[in-house]
Design an enzyme around this catalytic site. Sequence first.
Site, mmCIF file in Angstrom:
data_model
loop_
_atom_site.group_PDB
_atom_site.id
_atom_site.type_symbol
_atom_site.label_atom_id
_atom_site.label_comp_id
_atom_site.label_asym_id
_atom_site.label_seq_id
_atom_site.Cartn_x
_atom_site.Cartn_y
_atom_site.Cartn_z
ATOM 1 N N GLY A 1 61.855 9.942 -23.782
ATOM 2 C CA GLY A 1 61.320 9.496 -22.277
ATOM 3 C C GLY A 1 62.266 9.920 -21.151
ATOM 4 N N GLY B 1 67.707 0.810 -22.155
ATOM 5 C CA GLY B 1 67.237 -0.460 -21.783
ATOM 6 C C GLY B 1 65.973 -1.000 -22.308
ATOM 7 N N LYS C 1 57.962 -12.001 -21.307
ATOM 8 C CA LYS C 1 57.216 -13.203 -21.582
ATOM 9 C C LYS C 1 57.101 -13.902 -20.125
ATOM 10 C CE LYS C 1 56.365 -13.243 -26.050
ATOM 11 N NZ LYS C 1 54.816 -13.296 -26.849
ATOM 12 N N ALA D 1 58.474 -19.698 -19.384
ATOM 13 C CA ALA D 1 58.093 -20.773 -20.148
ATOM 14 C C ALA D 1 58.026 -20.518 -21.602
ATOM 15 C CB ALA D 1 56.934 -21.391 -19.498
ATOM 16 N N TYR E 1 63.913 -8.961 -17.248
ATOM 17 C CA TYR E 1 64.264 -7.702 -16.955
ATOM 18 C C TYR E 1 64.435 -7.340 -15.543
ATOM 19 C CZ TYR E 1 62.659 -2.606 -16.515
ATOM 20 O OH TYR E 1 62.761 -1.139 -16.332
ATOM 21 N N LYS F 1 67.638 -5.781 -13.772
ATOM 22 C CA LYS F 1 67.754 -4.580 -12.863
ATOM 23 C C LYS F 1 68.181 -4.946 -11.294
ATOM 24 C CE LYS F 1 66.235 -1.741 -15.980
ATOM 25 N NZ LYS F 1 66.905 -0.637 -16.335
ATOM 26 N N THR G 1 55.070 7.507 -18.981
ATOM 27 C CA THR G 1 55.963 7.819 -20.118
ATOM 28 C C THR G 1 55.265 6.780 -21.348
ATOM 29 O OG1 THR G 1 56.902 5.404 -19.716
ATOM 30 C CG2 THR G 1 58.240 7.217 -18.875
#
Length: 461
Positions: A231, A302, A307, A310, A365, A369, A402
Site C-alpha cells: 500500500g 497504522g 465502530k 458506543a 482513528y 491522526k 488502496t
Amino acid sequence: MSDRIENFINSNAGKKVLGALGVNAPRELARYTPSQRSFFKGRLLLGAGDNAALLAQVSKILAESDAEVFGDDNARLQCTALTQDNGNDAPFAALVFDATGMRDSLELVAAYRFFNANIRKLAPGGRIVILGRPHMGADNAEQAATQRALEGLSRSLAKEVGARGSTAQLITVANGAEGDFGSSLRFVLSPKSAYVTGQVIAVNAVEQSGNVDWHKPLAGKTALVTGASRGIGEAIADTLARDGATVIGVDVAPMEDDLVKVMTRLGGQPLIADITAEDAPAKIASAAKQAGGIDLIVHNAGVTRDKTIANMTEQQWQMTLDINLAAAQRITRELLDQGLIRNGGSIVGVSSMNGIGGQRGQTNYAASKAGVIGYVDFMKNDEQLRAHNITVNAVAPGFIETAMTAAIPLFTRMFGRRLNSLSQGGLPVDVAEAIAFFANPLSRGVSGNTLRVCGQSWFGA
C-alpha cells in the site's frame, strides 16, 4: 462490475452524462517520471504586487528548469531579467504571483488584476503559486490581515481550476528565508505535487547550502519506514529508493514475506518488529545504529478499528491509539535520545484528513491522526531538533486508491473519490512524493507543516 462502471464514467459518453448532471469528470493527472529533465517545462507568467521581495530569486530558480519565463508589467518593473509575453495565444503552464510586499488589504487588487486577466490562459494541468509572508510575522494588524487573505485567495483559486486538473498553492516565506524556499517552489510546480492543491507551505529561515540532484535528492541517505510491506508504505519505500535513499523497511511478522520482497527489490533492509512491543524502540534503534544512523524516519504504520464509540471496545480504542500515535512517539524519542537521527534529518508522520475533519465511526482513528498533527506542531520548536536542524512534518492523505478503499462499497467509493476539487482519488505515490519533498536536504526550512494530500477535499479541508 465496478471496473465496467468506472470505465464507462471515464469514457466520452460517460463524461457527457456526468456533465449533464453537473458532475465533473476527472482529468488524468500528469505525474513525475525519472525521464523528465527538469522540475518544470513550459510557459510561465510571473506577476507581482508592489515591493515584491522574491522576484529575483524565483527567476534564479526557474533558470534551472525548462521554463520560458515572462513577467507582467509590475513584475518587469521590479525585475529587469523578466521579458514581456510575445502576445501569442499559447497558454501558460503556470501562473506565479509574488505578494510578499503587500501590507494593506486594498493592495490585494493587484492579485485580482493578475488572475482576472490571466486565469483563462492557464493550461489544463497547470500550476498556480502565490508567494507571501507568514501573517503572524507581520509588523501590524493590517499587514497580517493582508497576508492571511492570500490563503483564502489561493484555496478558492484551487477550487476554480481543479476541474481541469490544475492546482493552486500558497508558499509563505519568512523574513530571512528568501534563499530557502526553492525546494518548495520546485515541488509545487512539478508533477510530484499532482494531487496536492489548496495547500499552504510555510518556509522559515535556516542554515543550508549545496546543490541537490532533482532526480536523486536523497542519494547517500538512509530512511526508515514503518508499515513498508504494501500500500502507501510500499509506495513510500519505492519513492525514497528512487530518489537515492537506502531504505530500512519495518513491518510485523505476518507481513514478512511481502516486506522481504519489497526490500529485496529495492536493495533495502527488512526489519520485522511489532512497533507496539516493549522492545520495539530498542530494536529499531539497533538497526538504525548498524546503518550508521538514519536521515529520515516515516511513521506510516497504522490500523483502523471502526465502530461508533458506543459499540467500540476499549481494546479497539487502545490498539488504534498505540499503533497510530503512541508507538511512533516512543520510537522517535529512543532514536533522538541515542542521537541516531543525523543532523539535517527528517521526521514525518502520516496523519489523515479524518484527523482534521473527523469521521463517524472513527473516533479512535481520528483522535490518533489528530494527535500526529499535534505532535508535529509541538515538536517543531523542540530544542534538540532545532540544534541538529531536524525537521518534523506530517502528511494528511484523503481518498487514496488502496486495497482498503477498494473494499468500500461501490457507490460510496465512487462518490468518495470525487468529493474534492480534482474530482478523483489519489494514488499512494502522491503521498510518497510529499514525504520525499519533506526529506529533501533543501527543505530544511519546512518544518511543522501538515500537508494535505487530498486533491483539496471538500470536507475537513
